[in-house]
Design a protein around this motif. Structure first.
Motif, PDB file in Angstrom:
ATOM      1  N   MET A   1       0.845  -1.196   0.000  1.00  0.00           N
ATOM      2  CA  MET A   1       0.000   0.000   0.000  1.00  0.00           C
ATOM      3  C   MET A   1       0.880   1.245   0.000  1.00  0.00           C
ATOM      4  O   MET A   1       1.830   1.353   0.771  1.00  0.00           O
ATOM      5  N   ALA A   2       0.582   2.180  -0.882  1.00  0.00           N
ATOM      6  CA  ALA A   2       1.363   3.404  -0.974  1.00  0.00           C
ATOM      7  C   ALA A   2       1.204   4.233   0.289  1.00  0.00           C
ATOM      8  O   ALA A   2       0.240   4.076   1.056  1.00  0.00           O
ATOM      9  N   THR A   3       2.160   5.151   0.492  1.00  0.00           N
ATOM     10  CA  THR A   3       2.147   5.969   1.706  1.00  0.00           C
ATOM     11  C   THR A   3       0.853   6.755   1.849  1.00  0.00           C
ATOM     12  O   THR A   3       0.242   6.793   2.926  1.00  0.00           O
ATOM     13  N   ALA A   4       0.405   7.403   0.769  1.00  0.00           N
ATOM     14  CA  ALA A   4      -0.827   8.191   0.834  1.00  0.00           C
ATOM     15  C   ALA A   4      -2.018   7.316   1.187  1.00  0.00           C
ATOM     16  O   ALA A   4      -2.882   7.706   1.982  1.00  0.00           O
ATOM     17  N   GLU A   5      -2.089   6.118   0.618  1.00  0.00           N
ATOM     18  CA  GLU A   5      -3.189   5.209   0.905  1.00  0.00           C
ATOM     19  C   GLU A   5      -3.178   4.801   2.371  1.00  0.00           C
ATOM     20  O   GLU A   5      -4.247   4.709   3.013  1.00  0.00           O
ATOM     21  N   ARG A   6      -2.006   4.553   2.919  1.00  0.00           N
ATOM     22  CA  ARG A   6      -1.896   4.208   4.344  1.00  0.00           C
ATOM     23  C   ARG A   6      -2.364   5.362   5.214  1.00  0.00           C
ATOM     24  O   ARG A   6      -3.041   5.154   6.228  1.00  0.00           O
ATOM     25  N   GLN A   7      -1.986   6.568   4.821  1.00  0.00           N
ATOM     26  CA  GLN A   7      -2.395   7.741   5.598  1.00  0.00           C
ATOM     27  C   GLN A   7      -3.908   7.919   5.590  1.00  0.00           C
ATOM     28  O   GLN A   7      -4.515   8.216   6.620  1.00  0.00           O
ATOM     29  N   PHE A   8      -4.524   7.726   4.424  1.00  0.00           N
ATOM     30  CA  PHE A   8      -5.976   7.861   4.354  1.00  0.00           C
ATOM     31  C   PHE A   8      -6.667   6.728   5.114  1.00  0.00           C
ATOM     32  O   PHE A   8      -7.699   6.941   5.755  1.00  0.00           O
ATOM     33  N   ALA A   9      -6.121   5.531   5.039  1.00  0.00           N
ATOM     34  CA  ALA A   9      -6.696   4.411   5.786  1.00  0.00           C
ATOM     35  C   ALA A   9      -6.643   4.684   7.289  1.00  0.00           C
ATOM     36  O   ALA A   9      -7.603   4.395   8.020  1.00  0.00           O
ATOM     37  N   GLU A  10      -5.544   5.253   7.751  1.00  0.00           N
ATOM     38  CA  GLU A  10      -5.434   5.606   9.162  1.00  0.00           C
ATOM     39  C   GLU A  10      -6.402   6.726   9.511  1.00  0.00           C
ATOM     40  O   GLU A  10      -6.996   6.734  10.602  1.00  0.00           O
ATOM     41  N   ALA A  11      -6.586   7.678   8.596  1.00  0.00           N
ATOM     42  CA  ALA A  11      -7.546   8.762   8.833  1.00  0.00           C
ATOM     43  C   ALA A  11      -8.963   8.212   8.971  1.00  0.00           C
ATOM     44  O   ALA A  11      -9.744   8.677   9.813  1.00  0.00           O
ATOM     45  N   ARG A  12      -9.314   7.216   8.158  1.00  0.00           N
ATOM     46  CA  ARG A  12     -10.637   6.593   8.283  1.00  0.00           C
ATOM     47  C   ARG A  12     -10.782   5.900   9.629  1.00  0.00           C
ATOM     48  O   ARG A  12     -11.830   5.977  10.273  1.00  0.00           O
ATOM     49  N   ARG A  13      -9.730   5.217  10.047  1.00  0.00           N
ATOM     50  CA  ARG A  13      -9.774   4.538  11.342  1.00  0.00           C
ATOM     51  C   ARG A  13      -9.949   5.536  12.475  1.00  0.00           C
ATOM     52  O   ARG A  13     -10.750   5.330  13.395  1.00  0.00           O
ATOM     53  N   GLN A  14      -9.241   6.650  12.394  1.00  0.00           N
ATOM     54  CA  GLN A  14      -9.362   7.681  13.421  1.00  0.00           C
ATOM     55  C   GLN A  14     -10.737   8.343  13.390  1.00  0.00           C
ATOM     56  O   GLN A  14     -11.276   8.720  14.431  1.00  0.00           O
ATOM     57  N   MET A  15     -11.315   8.489  12.199  1.00  0.00           N
ATOM     58  CA  MET A  15     -12.668   9.031  12.095  1.00  0.00           C
ATOM     59  C   MET A  15     -13.646   8.179  12.893  1.00  0.00           C
ATOM     60  O   MET A  15     -14.492   8.689  13.635  1.00  0.00           O
ATOM     61  N   VAL A  16     -13.526   6.877  12.746  1.00  0.00           N
ATOM     62  CA  VAL A  16     -14.403   5.965  13.488  1.00  0.00           C
ATOM     63  C   VAL A  16     -14.144   6.062  14.986  1.00  0.00           C
ATOM     64  O   VAL A  16     -15.081   6.161  15.795  1.00  0.00           O
ATOM     65  N   LEU A  17     -12.877   6.054  15.377  1.00  0.00           N
ATOM     66  CA  LEU A  17     -12.522   6.011  16.795  1.00  0.00           C
ATOM     67  C   LEU A  17     -12.789   7.320  17.523  1.00  0.00           C
ATOM     68  O   LEU A  17     -13.152   7.312  18.702  1.00  0.00           O
ATOM     69  N   THR A  18     -12.595   8.452  16.847  1.00  0.00           N
ATOM     70  CA  THR A  18     -12.670   9.739  17.545  1.00  0.00           C
ATOM     71  C   THR A  18     -13.907  10.564  17.219  1.00  0.00           C
ATOM     72  O   THR A  18     -14.233  11.498  17.951  1.00  0.00           O
ATOM     73  N   GLN A  19     -14.598  10.240  16.101  1.00  0.00           N
ATOM     74  CA  GLN A  19     -15.777  11.019  15.732  1.00  0.00           C
ATOM     75  C   GLN A  19     -17.073  10.219  15.849  1.00  0.00           C
ATOM     76  O   GLN A  19     -18.079  10.735  16.337  1.00  0.00           O
ATOM     77  N   LEU A  20     -17.062   8.982  15.385  1.00  0.00           N
ATOM     78  CA  LEU A  20     -18.297   8.203  15.357  1.00  0.00           C
ATOM     79  C   LEU A  20     -18.598   7.526  16.689  1.00  0.00           C
ATOM     80  O   LEU A  20     -19.633   7.810  17.321  1.00  0.00           O
ATOM     81  N   ARG A  21     -17.720   6.663  17.135  1.00  0.00           N
ATOM     82  CA  ARG A  21     -18.010   5.892  18.353  1.00  0.00           C
ATOM     83  C   ARG A  21     -18.207   6.764  19.593  1.00  0.00           C
ATOM     84  O   ARG A  21     -19.108   6.485  20.395  1.00  0.00           O
ATOM     85  N   PRO A  22     -17.443   7.841  19.797  1.00  0.00           N
ATOM     86  CA  PRO A  22     -17.680   8.665  20.993  1.00  0.00           C
ATOM     87  C   PRO A  22     -18.964   9.491  20.918  1.00  0.00           C
ATOM     88  O   PRO A  22     -19.365  10.099  21.915  1.00  0.00           O
ATOM     89  N   ASN A  23     -19.615   9.519  19.759  1.00  0.00           N
ATOM     90  CA  ASN A  23     -20.797  10.358  19.580  1.00  0.00           C
ATOM     91  C   ASN A  23     -22.047   9.530  19.287  1.00  0.00           C
ATOM     92  O   ASN A  23     -22.851   9.874  18.421  1.00  0.00           O
ATOM     93  N   LYS A  24     -22.175   8.439  20.021  1.00  0.00           N
ATOM     94  CA  LYS A  24     -23.397   7.624  20.040  1.00  0.00           C
ATOM     95  C   LYS A  24     -23.669   6.870  18.741  1.00  0.00           C
ATOM     96  O   LYS A  24     -24.790   6.423  18.515  1.00  0.00           O
ATOM     97  N   VAL A  25     -22.665   6.696  17.903  1.00  0.00           N
ATOM     98  CA  VAL A  25     -22.835   5.860  16.724  1.00  0.00           C
ATOM     99  C   VAL A  25     -22.440   4.438  17.097  1.00  0.00           C
ATOM    100  O   VAL A  25     -21.266   4.150  17.343  1.00  0.00           O
ATOM    101  N   ILE A  26     -23.434   3.563  17.150  1.00  0.00           N
ATOM    102  CA  ILE A  26     -23.199   2.180  17.579  1.00  0.00           C
ATOM    103  C   ILE A  26     -23.625   1.167  16.529  1.00  0.00           C
ATOM    104  O   ILE A  26     -23.396  -0.037  16.705  1.00  0.00           O
TER     105      ILE A  26
END
Length: 223
Positions: A1-26
């Motif tokens: 996986m290219a560097t940019a793709e890894r960065q975006f994949a990590e950004a998606r993971r952080q979106m779930v961990l820091t934006q969705l799950r802490p805000n009542k998305v279950i």
């Protein structure tokens, strides 16, 4: 996986961990859909670095992708089923359409800007998302000829849900969106569920979602 793709994949993971799950998305189906889709592909290249921020992202003059948390909570409240048909009013570059396409059988995206609709079609095709149809047309009156729909999503704030659009819900169908008075600093997310000829609604939470174009109320006559 290219560097940019890894960065975006990590950004998606952080979106779930820091934006969705802490805000009542279950809802795990909603979370999985948003965790899998490359949101950066639906924004101009110059804005891909902010594609996963916890705010609405500008994609064209007067047009935005909805804030991830707001979109996720609206979809969760709609309790979307795999066999249902959904309509997105304001498809823009197709992100909200793509998320819904992973949750249900058929999605129709209505878009007034032909250039955005063309871009959406190219992105969706490139991602292999084939259970969607894009229709060019004015947003305000929905798409009665393709209805009724089990789910209708307004992908932006509007001042009201018109009777014409409400009538496009199937019995038991759900409409989700943000109601925001013109000039108001913030709006309210709302869930409407059709029960025969009744359209009871429930206010969910506040949201600063930008307005969709084409829903401006006519100015009153001034002497």
């Amino acid at each position: 996986m290219a560097t940019a793709e890894r960065q975006f994949a990590e950004a998606r993971r952080q979106m779930v961990l820091t934006q969705l799950r802490p805000n009542k998305v279950i809802d795990e189906q909603v979370i999985a859909a948003m965790a899998a889709l490359p949101r950066e592909q639906f924004v101009p290249k110059a804005y891909r670095g902010v594609a996963y921020m916890d705010e609405d992202v500008a994609i064209a003059p007067g047009r935005h992708l909805m804030e991830p948390m707001v979109l996720a909570r609206l979809l969760q409240e709609a309790e979307i089923q795999p066999s249902e048909v959904a309509l997105v009013i304001g498809a823009a570059t197709g992100y909200e359409v793509a998320v819904l396409a992973r949750l249900t059988s058929t999605v129709i995206g209505l878009e007034v800007d032909a250039a955005l609709s063309q871009q959406a079609g190219q992105t969706l095709q490139a991602l292999g998302i084939d259970n969607v149809a894009l229709v060019d047309g004015a947003l305000k009156d929905g798409l009665a000829k393709q209805g009724p729909f089990n789910v209708i999503l307004f992908a932006g704030a509007v001042p009201e849900f018109s009777p014409a659009v409400l009538q496009q819900l199937a019995d038991g169908g759900r409409l989700i969106g943000v109601l925001r008075a013109p000039g108001a600093p913030i709006g309210q997310t709302v869930l409407v569920k059709r029960a025969g000829d009744l359209f009871p609604h429930r206010v969910l939470f506040d949201a600063g979602t930008p307005m969709l174009p084409g829903f401006e109320r006519p100015a009153g006559f001034v002497f």
